[in-house]
Design an enzyme around this catalytic site. Structure first.
Site, mmCIF file in Angstrom:
data_model
loop_
_atom_site.group_PDB
_atom_site.id
_atom_site.type_symbol
_atom_site.label_atom_id
_atom_site.label_comp_id
_atom_site.label_asym_id
_atom_site.label_seq_id
_atom_site.Cartn_x
_atom_site.Cartn_y
_atom_site.Cartn_z
ATOM 1 N N SER A 174 -1.595 9.952 -2.278
ATOM 2 C CA SER A 174 -1.392 11.131 -1.597
ATOM 3 C C SER A 174 -0.015 10.556 -0.675
ATOM 4 O O SER A 174 0.080 11.284 0.873
ATOM 5 C CB SER A 174 -2.126 11.307 -0.373
ATOM 6 O OG SER A 174 -2.617 10.404 0.029
ATOM 7 N N GLU A 193 -12.790 8.852 -4.605
ATOM 8 C CA GLU A 193 -12.311 7.281 -4.298
ATOM 9 C C GLU A 193 -14.476 7.163 -3.817
ATOM 10 O O GLU A 193 -14.412 7.588 -3.060
ATOM 11 C CB GLU A 193 -11.364 7.084 -3.513
ATOM 12 C CG GLU A 193 -10.273 7.181 -3.769
ATOM 13 C CD GLU A 193 -9.386 6.629 -2.657
ATOM 14 O OE1 GLU A 193 -9.555 5.934 -2.193
ATOM 15 O OE2 GLU A 193 -7.921 6.097 -3.699
ATOM 16 N N ASP A 209 -4.959 1.266 -5.173
ATOM 17 C CA ASP A 209 -5.884 1.178 -3.797
ATOM 18 C C ASP A 209 -5.402 -0.276 -3.196
ATOM 19 O O ASP A 209 -5.626 -1.199 -3.038
ATOM 20 C CB ASP A 209 -7.339 1.421 -4.393
ATOM 21 C CG ASP A 209 -7.961 1.579 -3.012
ATOM 22 O OD1 ASP A 209 -7.729 2.494 -2.563
ATOM 23 O OD2 ASP A 209 -9.693 0.869 -2.646
ATOM 24 N N GLY A 259 2.114 3.185 7.508
ATOM 25 C CA GLY A 259 0.345 2.436 7.650
ATOM 26 C C GLY A 259 0.538 1.210 8.136
ATOM 27 O O GLY A 259 0.874 0.738 9.620
ATOM 28 N N HIS A 281 2.026 -7.519 -0.905
ATOM 29 C CA HIS A 281 0.683 -7.572 -2.548
ATOM 30 C C HIS A 281 1.217 -5.949 -3.312
ATOM 31 O O HIS A 281 1.353 -6.367 -4.391
ATOM 32 C CB HIS A 281 -0.289 -6.869 -1.738
ATOM 33 C CG HIS A 281 -0.304 -5.233 -0.771
ATOM 34 N ND1 HIS A 281 1.242 -5.130 0.569
ATOM 35 C CD2 HIS A 281 -0.341 -4.496 -0.373
ATOM 36 C CE1 HIS A 281 1.388 -4.710 1.066
ATOM 37 N NE2 HIS A 281 0.305 -3.597 0.210
HETATM 38 P P1 ITT Z 1 -3.819 7.218 -1.692
HETATM 39 O O1 ITT Z 1 -5.650 6.875 -1.638
HETATM 40 O O2 ITT Z 1 -3.660 8.830 -2.064
HETATM 41 O O3 ITT Z 1 -2.673 6.327 -3.141
HETATM 42 P P2 ITT Z 1 -3.557 6.490 1.145
HETATM 43 O O4 ITT Z 1 -2.290 5.724 1.818
HETATM 44 O O5 ITT Z 1 -5.044 6.730 1.390
HETATM 45 O O6 ITT Z 1 -3.082 7.092 -0.633
HETATM 46 P P3 ITT Z 1 -4.716 3.666 0.027
HETATM 47 O O7 ITT Z 1 -6.170 3.924 0.340
HETATM 48 O O8 ITT Z 1 -4.494 1.949 -1.136
HETATM 49 O O9 ITT Z 1 -4.080 4.878 -0.122
HETATM 50 O O10 ITT Z 1 -4.454 2.438 1.658
HETATM 51 C C1 ITT Z 1 -5.153 2.473 1.947
HETATM 52 C C2 ITT Z 1 -4.094 2.624 3.705
HETATM 53 O O11 ITT Z 1 -3.606 0.459 3.743
HETATM 54 C C3 ITT Z 1 -3.604 3.183 4.572
HETATM 55 O O12 ITT Z 1 -3.838 3.522 4.789
HETATM 56 C C4 ITT Z 1 -2.226 2.688 3.743
HETATM 57 O O13 ITT Z 1 -1.246 3.292 4.604
HETATM 58 C C5 ITT Z 1 -2.708 1.805 4.066
HETATM 59 N N1 ITT Z 1 -1.214 0.732 3.691
HETATM 60 C C6 ITT Z 1 -1.575 0.400 1.669
HETATM 61 N N2 ITT Z 1 -0.638 -0.353 1.528
HETATM 62 C C7 ITT Z 1 0.155 -0.354 2.761
HETATM 63 C C8 ITT Z 1 1.709 -0.898 2.657
HETATM 64 O O14 ITT Z 1 2.167 -1.434 1.684
HETATM 65 N N3 ITT Z 1 1.894 -1.114 3.763
HETATM 66 C C9 ITT Z 1 1.274 -0.689 5.748
HETATM 67 N N4 ITT Z 1 0.028 -0.224 5.296
HETATM 68 C C10 ITT Z 1 -0.272 -0.104 3.677
#
Ligand code: ITT
Length: 185
Positions: A8, A36, A65, A141, A167
């Site tokens: 998403s 999930e 994830d 994020g 990461h």
């Molecule tokens: P999907 O599960 O639909 O792929 P999501 O944004 O919910 O999208 P995650 O559950 O993997 O993805 O991510 C968990 C949280 O961590 C989410 O709020 C992201 O915005 C944040 N996040 C993941 N990767 C990040 C990054 O590279 N930089 C900053 N925040 C990140």
């Protein structure tokens, strides 16, 4: 070769695009709802998510994830990062870290790739620390509150620089190694 990036989060797609296009892999942003599972391991979330997607008859895709694991918070928000981001946000993380001296944290990214009938699951990590305020307006994020060099946040550096140390970048490099050793790129 075309891979669906099932997420998403358009920010993830842009990072994959940048890293994998050089290997002749084209990314296609796809939104497919799947459950999930809530567990304490990113790898388990990814494996169960892949099972659910394959059960819908979808193949040749990537899911990831990711999470931010803060040392002083016992690894919180970790696998609950998406929920924490939506509810307390970066301001809430900074609030929890008020007066906390140990700022150590790491981002982790677990990628699951279904390609030509094979499953590859890899995890990349990036150590850094939590800043005292939000800085920068790039990325997404937790990027505005995470710094890998103790100086600039991920929101303040270009995407190529983030990918070189992040990461997700580290996980993508492991994925490319695995694709190469399986003769898939
Ligand atoms: P999907 O599960 O639909 O792929 P999501 O944004 O919910 O999208 P995650 O559950 O993997 O993805 O991510 C968990 C949280 O961590 C989410 O709020 C992201 O915005 C944040 N996040 C993941 N990767 C990040 C990054 O590279 N930089 C900053 N925040 C990140």
């Amino acid at each position: 070769m075309k891979l669906k990036v099932i997420t998403s989060n358009p920010g993830k797609v842009a990072e994959y695009q940048r890293e994998l296009s050089g290997y002749g892999i084209e990314m296609e942003h796809t939104r497919i709802p799947y459950n999930e599972v809530q567990t304490s391991e990113l790898e388990e979330v990814v494996n169960k998510g892949m099972d659910a997607i394959v059960a819908q008859g979808v193949r040749d895709f990537i899911i990831d994830d990711s999470g931010l694991f803060v040392d002083a918070l016992g690894g919180f928000p970790g696998v609950w990062s998406a929920y924490a981001q939506k509810t307390i946000g970066n301001k809430g993380i900074l609030k929890l870290m008020e007066d906390v001296e140990d700022r150590g944290a790491e981002f982790r990214c677990c990628i699951g790739c279904d390609i030509s009938g094979k499953r590859i699951v890899v995890t990349g990590v990036c150590r850094g620390s939590i800043t005292y305020s939000e800085m920068g307006d790039g990325g997404f994020g937790f990027d505005p509150v995470f710094t890998h060099d103790g100086n600039r946040t991920f929101s303040q550096i270009p995407m190529d620089e983030k990918n070189a140390v992040s990461h997700r970048g580290n996980a993508v490099r492991l994925l490319i190694d695995a694709l190469k050793s399986n003769g898939l790129v």
